[in-house]
Design a protein around this motif. Structure first.
Motif, mmCIF file in Angstrom:
data_model
loop_
_atom_site.group_PDB
_atom_site.id
_atom_site.type_symbol
_atom_site.label_atom_id
_atom_site.label_comp_id
_atom_site.label_asym_id
_atom_site.label_seq_id
_atom_site.Cartn_x
_atom_site.Cartn_y
_atom_site.Cartn_z
ATOM 1 N N SER A 121 0.793 -1.230 0.000
ATOM 2 C CA SER A 121 0.000 0.000 0.000
ATOM 3 C C SER A 121 0.823 1.277 0.000
ATOM 4 O O SER A 121 0.335 2.324 -0.383
ATOM 5 N N GLY A 122 2.067 1.197 0.420
ATOM 6 C CA GLY A 122 2.834 2.428 0.613
ATOM 7 C C GLY A 122 2.602 2.972 2.012
ATOM 8 O O GLY A 122 3.484 2.983 2.851
ATOM 9 N N LYS A 123 1.370 3.393 2.261
ATOM 10 C CA LYS A 123 1.048 4.003 3.552
ATOM 11 C C LYS A 123 0.810 2.931 4.626
ATOM 12 O O LYS A 123 0.366 1.838 4.313
ATOM 13 N N GLY A 124 1.091 3.285 5.846
ATOM 14 C CA GLY A 124 0.855 2.359 6.946
ATOM 15 C C GLY A 124 -0.555 2.494 7.501
ATOM 16 O O GLY A 124 -1.226 3.509 7.297
ATOM 17 N N GLY A 125 -0.993 1.452 8.176
ATOM 18 C CA GLY A 125 -2.266 1.511 8.881
ATOM 19 C C GLY A 125 -3.497 1.453 8.005
ATOM 20 O O GLY A 125 -4.593 1.791 8.447
ATOM 21 N N VAL A 126 -3.355 1.045 6.754
ATOM 22 C CA VAL A 126 -4.531 1.030 5.876
ATOM 23 C C VAL A 126 -5.223 -0.331 5.877
ATOM 24 O O VAL A 126 -6.350 -0.447 5.417
ATOM 25 N N GLY A 127 -4.548 -1.357 6.380
ATOM 26 C CA GLY A 127 -5.190 -2.677 6.437
ATOM 27 C C GLY A 127 -4.483 -3.747 5.624
ATOM 28 O O GLY A 127 -5.100 -4.716 5.208
ATOM 29 N N LYS A 128 -3.182 -3.589 5.421
ATOM 30 C CA LYS A 128 -2.427 -4.585 4.649
ATOM 31 C C LYS A 128 -2.427 -5.942 5.342
ATOM 32 O O LYS A 128 -2.706 -6.963 4.725
ATOM 33 N N THR A 129 -2.096 -5.933 6.645
ATOM 34 C CA THR A 129 -1.972 -7.195 7.362
ATOM 35 C C THR A 129 -3.343 -7.849 7.526
ATOM 36 O O THR A 129 -3.487 -9.058 7.332
ATOM 37 N N THR A 130 -4.362 -7.050 7.846
ATOM 38 C CA THR A 130 -5.727 -7.563 7.933
ATOM 39 C C THR A 130 -6.138 -8.198 6.602
ATOM 40 O O THR A 130 -6.699 -9.290 6.552
ATOM 41 N N THR A 131 -5.804 -7.514 5.516
ATOM 42 C CA THR A 131 -6.151 -8.024 4.193
ATOM 43 C C THR A 131 -5.349 -9.287 3.877
ATOM 44 O O THR A 131 -5.908 -10.273 3.379
ATOM 45 N N SER A 132 -4.042 -9.271 4.184
ATOM 46 C CA SER A 132 -3.212 -10.456 3.931
ATOM 47 C C SER A 132 -3.788 -11.669 4.653
ATOM 48 O O SER A 132 -3.907 -12.752 4.078
ATOM 49 N N ALA A 133 -4.153 -11.471 5.939
ATOM 50 C CA ALA A 133 -4.633 -12.583 6.753
ATOM 51 C C ALA A 133 -5.941 -13.139 6.190
ATOM 52 O O ALA A 133 -6.086 -14.354 5.994
ATOM 53 N N SER A 134 -6.879 -12.257 5.887
ATOM 54 C CA SER A 134 -8.171 -12.733 5.396
ATOM 55 C C SER A 134 -8.075 -13.288 3.976
ATOM 56 O O SER A 134 -8.716 -14.280 3.644
ATOM 57 N N PHE A 135 -7.273 -12.647 3.160
ATOM 58 C CA PHE A 135 -7.126 -13.078 1.775
ATOM 59 C C PHE A 135 -6.474 -14.466 1.716
ATOM 60 O O PHE A 135 -6.959 -15.372 1.024
ATOM 61 N N ALA A 136 -5.392 -14.651 2.481
ATOM 62 C CA ALA A 136 -4.713 -15.945 2.498
ATOM 63 C C ALA A 136 -5.641 -17.020 3.056
ATOM 64 O O ALA A 136 -5.710 -18.133 2.518
ATOM 65 N N THR A 137 -6.383 -16.665 4.109
ATOM 66 C CA THR A 137 -7.336 -17.617 4.681
ATOM 67 C C THR A 137 -8.382 -18.003 3.635
ATOM 68 O O THR A 137 -8.711 -19.187 3.470
ATOM 69 N N GLY A 138 -8.899 -16.998 2.926
ATOM 70 C CA GLY A 138 -9.915 -17.256 1.896
ATOM 71 C C GLY A 138 -9.396 -18.180 0.802
ATOM 72 O O GLY A 138 -10.095 -19.097 0.352
ATOM 73 N N LEU A 139 -8.152 -17.966 0.368
ATOM 74 C CA LEU A 139 -7.564 -18.826 -0.665
ATOM 75 C C LEU A 139 -7.465 -20.265 -0.142
ATOM 76 O O LEU A 139 -7.789 -21.223 -0.854
ATOM 77 N N ALA A 140 -7.044 -20.412 1.114
ATOM 78 C CA ALA A 140 -6.883 -21.744 1.694
ATOM 79 C C ALA A 140 -8.237 -22.428 1.868
ATOM 80 O O ALA A 140 -8.376 -23.631 1.638
ATOM 81 N N MET A 141 -9.263 -21.643 2.261
ATOM 82 C CA MET A 141 -10.601 -22.215 2.444
ATOM 83 C C MET A 141 -11.134 -22.782 1.133
ATOM 84 O O MET A 141 -12.022 -23.632 1.126
ATOM 85 N N LYS A 142 -10.619 -22.275 0.024
ATOM 86 C CA LYS A 142 -11.044 -22.787 -1.280
ATOM 87 C C LYS A 142 -10.204 -23.988 -1.704
ATOM 88 O O LYS A 142 -10.258 -24.419 -2.860
ATOM 89 N N GLY A 143 -9.392 -24.489 -0.795
ATOM 90 C CA GLY A 143 -8.647 -25.706 -1.089
ATOM 91 C C GLY A 143 -7.268 -25.473 -1.678
ATOM 92 O O GLY A 143 -6.597 -26.427 -2.083
ATOM 93 N N ASN A 144 -6.820 -24.203 -1.735
ATOM 94 C CA ASN A 144 -5.471 -23.930 -2.247
ATOM 95 C C ASN A 144 -4.469 -23.982 -1.106
ATOM 96 O O ASN A 144 -4.700 -23.390 -0.044
ATOM 97 N N LYS A 145 -3.375 -24.666 -1.326
ATOM 98 C CA LYS A 145 -2.341 -24.682 -0.301
ATOM 99 C C LYS A 145 -1.654 -23.307 -0.294
ATOM 100 O O LYS A 145 -1.080 -22.882 -1.301
ATOM 101 N N THR A 146 -1.776 -22.603 0.818
ATOM 102 C CA THR A 146 -1.385 -21.192 0.869
ATOM 103 C C THR A 146 -0.453 -20.931 2.039
ATOM 104 O O THR A 146 -0.645 -21.460 3.128
ATOM 105 N N VAL A 147 0.554 -20.070 1.792
ATOM 106 C CA VAL A 147 1.407 -19.618 2.885
ATOM 107 C C VAL A 147 1.395 -18.095 2.871
ATOM 108 O O VAL A 147 1.374 -17.473 1.817
ATOM 109 N N VAL A 148 1.348 -17.499 4.044
ATOM 110 C CA VAL A 148 1.406 -16.042 4.129
ATOM 111 C C VAL A 148 2.659 -15.664 4.916
ATOM 112 O O VAL A 148 2.927 -16.173 6.000
#
Lengths: 269, 253
Positions: free
Chosen positions: A9-36
């Motif tokens: 994002s460039g800027k801090g505090g916008v939700g990168k880590t929150t997005t990374s966590a949910s996005f990676a979880t979502g990919l894994a929930m769909k059966g993709n082997k995912t690492v974050v």
């Protein structure tokens, strides 16, 4: 072929880590082997949001320095099958990240995983550059305010100039936009940039708008990515982000101020 | 490599557009003073730039090449050679490690006729063309420098420089982005960043914007900053910017 996706994002505090966590979880929930991977060496946060901070023994930098194997450092997520976390080190700084080391680890992960999500630190310095350097795709997280959009624009410029794909002159990084902390009410009142303003300026495809919500905060505090909270609008918005990333065509939700219906007026919401 | 034996070197001819530093004074102090000022206005574009020293205006007056080279090095310029020097100046330049360059104008690059005088580009076109066909390094690009065309958005923090020529941008120039050209600048999309044309001092350069929302416009070092809102007569309009004397005019077209 495994895909490396940077969340930046460039800027801090916008939700990168929150997005990374949910996005990676979502990919894994769909059966993709995912690492974050947490690239925020020295200020680790991802393990907290993923709720695995007490299980961190070895970290990213240990693996970089050959002090531990990947297998020792990877933490298996307790909520989701197929999901692993590679935590950052709390005690080192970003100078520990070397191009050769990061490339070696990514190559090793590529043999085992479908998706490698890189949670970038804020800024445009070493940590952020290392997180985006090897990316195949990028998720740009932006808030509906001028400085956040400006910094995202800057990061997009860096993706197109300083990433490995740009330097090698191969097909450029595929960019996706996620707008977080969106408040329809404040946009209506003219206090926030509208989605059209942001799309106009950044001119990359929008794959999701995540509304500002208390559920994000409580999810972070309890160490469970908000995508698990399927009753919350933010959780559903992140599920949409994952679906759109995988190619689904879905209409954007949660863009308008909700008119309270009769039921919610009676039962509260 | 197709050759059986790998060659260690290859000698080829090619054409470059180089900035020319015209020397008007033989006083090193005066040159340094003015050069420092000029380079400061041109930001970092001249950092490590190769320059050709033009001695024409000096009309044969003596110049300390050793001191001049030191001065240019201090300014982060790389001296390549001299042009338009007298025989004596050329000899001094060579001993100072500089090349003597011929050419730069069409008149200069035309081959000499048999009686030793320069060919006339108008009347003797046929002969000069015939001759140029046989010389490999005949520079066609000397007349018009190539135009740089940008099709991707220019984003915050990016800087695009069209060295020696014009710049055409077909995508948005975002706030905080900077586009720079030695020649003219055309932007056929929203222009929200900074545009600097004629940065080598070409006062005839112009800037054309399809949708004017720029933060800053400059031509040959004369600039206007647009703080807050742009005047209504140009805001979002198709405009051109040009110099009228020292004054930078921005007008809707």
């Amino acid at each position: 072929m495994a895909k490396v996706i940077v969340v930046t994002s460039g800027k801090g505090g916008v939700g990168k880590t929150t997005t990374s966590a949910s996005f990676a979880t979502g990919l894994a929930m769909k059966g993709n082997k995912t690492v974050v991977i947490d690239f925020d060496v020295g200020l680790r946060n991802l393990d907290l949001i993923m709720g695995c901070e007490r299980r961190v023994v070895y970290d990213f930098v240990n693996v970089l320095n050959n002090e531990a194997t990947l297998k020792q450092a990877l933490i298996k997520d307790k909520h989701t099958e197929n999901l692993f976390v590679l935590p950052a080190s709390q005690t080192r700084d970003k100078e520990a990240l070397t191009e050769e080391g990061v490339e070696r680890i990514l190559n090793e992960l590529k043999e085992d995983f479908d998706y490698i999500v890189c949670d970038s630190p804020a800024g445009i310095e070493k940590g952020a550059l290392m997180a985006l350097y090897f990316a195949d795709e990028a998720i740009i997280v932006t808030n509906p305010e001028v400085s956040s959009v400006r910094d995202s624009d800057r990061i997009l410029g860096i993706l197109s100039a300083k990433s490995k794909r740009a330097i090698d002159g191969v097909e450029p990084i595929k960019e996706h936009l996620v707008i977080t902390r969106y408040s329809p009410k404040r946009v209506e009142m003219g206090e926030m940039l509208s989605i059209d303003d942001i799309k106009d300026l950044l001119s990359i495809p929008l794959i999701g708008v995540v509304p500002e919500s208390d559920s994000v905060l409580s999810a972070s505090n309890s160490g469970v990515p908000v995508i698990h909270d399927i009753d919350s609008d933010s959780g559903q918005a992140y599920a949409d982000v994952v679906d759109r990333f995988m190619g689904a065509k879905l209409p954007l939700r949660f863009l308008n101020v909700e008119k309270k219906g009769l039921l919610s007026r009676i039962f509260g919401s | 490599m197709q050759t059986d034996v790998e060659l260690a070197v290859d000698l080829k001819g090619t054409v470059f557009t180089l900035p020319v530093l015209q020397i008007h004074s033989s006083s090193i102090e005066a040159i340094e003073l003015e050069l420092t000022e000029r380079l400061a206005a041109a930001l970092t574009f001249f950092q490590h730039a190769p320059v050709v020293i033009d001695l024409e205006k000096l009309a044969g007056r003596a110049l300390d090449f050793g001191e001049l080279l030191k001065l240019l090095a201090r300014q982060d310029l790389v001296s390549v050679g001299v042009k338009n020097g007298s025989a004596q100046q050329n000899a001094l330049a060579i001993s100072a490690g500089l090349a003597v360059l011929k050419g730069g104008t069409l008149q200069d690059i035309l081959p000499e006729t048999t009686d030793g005088s320069k060919g006339d580009p108008g009347s003797e076109k046929a002969t000069s063309l015939a001759k140029s066909g046989s010389t490999e390094t005949m520079p066609e690009t000397c007349v018009a420098a190539p135009t740089k065309v940008v099709t991707q958005p220019v984003r915050s923090g990016q800087q695009i420089y069209a060295r020696g020529g014009d710049l055409i941008v077909l995508a948005a120039v975002n706030p905080g982005a900077e586009i720079v050209a030695d020649g003219n600048i055309h932007v056929y999309a929203p222009m929200k960043g900074r545009a600097l044309a004629g940065v080598l001092g070409n006062a005839h350069a112009r800037i054309f914007c399809h949708a004017m929302q720029a933060e800053l416009i400059a031509i040959a070092g004369n600039f206007r900053v647009f703080e807050d809102q742009l005047p209504a007569n140009i805001r979002g309009k198709t405009v051109q910017a040009y110099l009228d004397g020292e004054q930078l005019l921005v007008e809707a077209i």
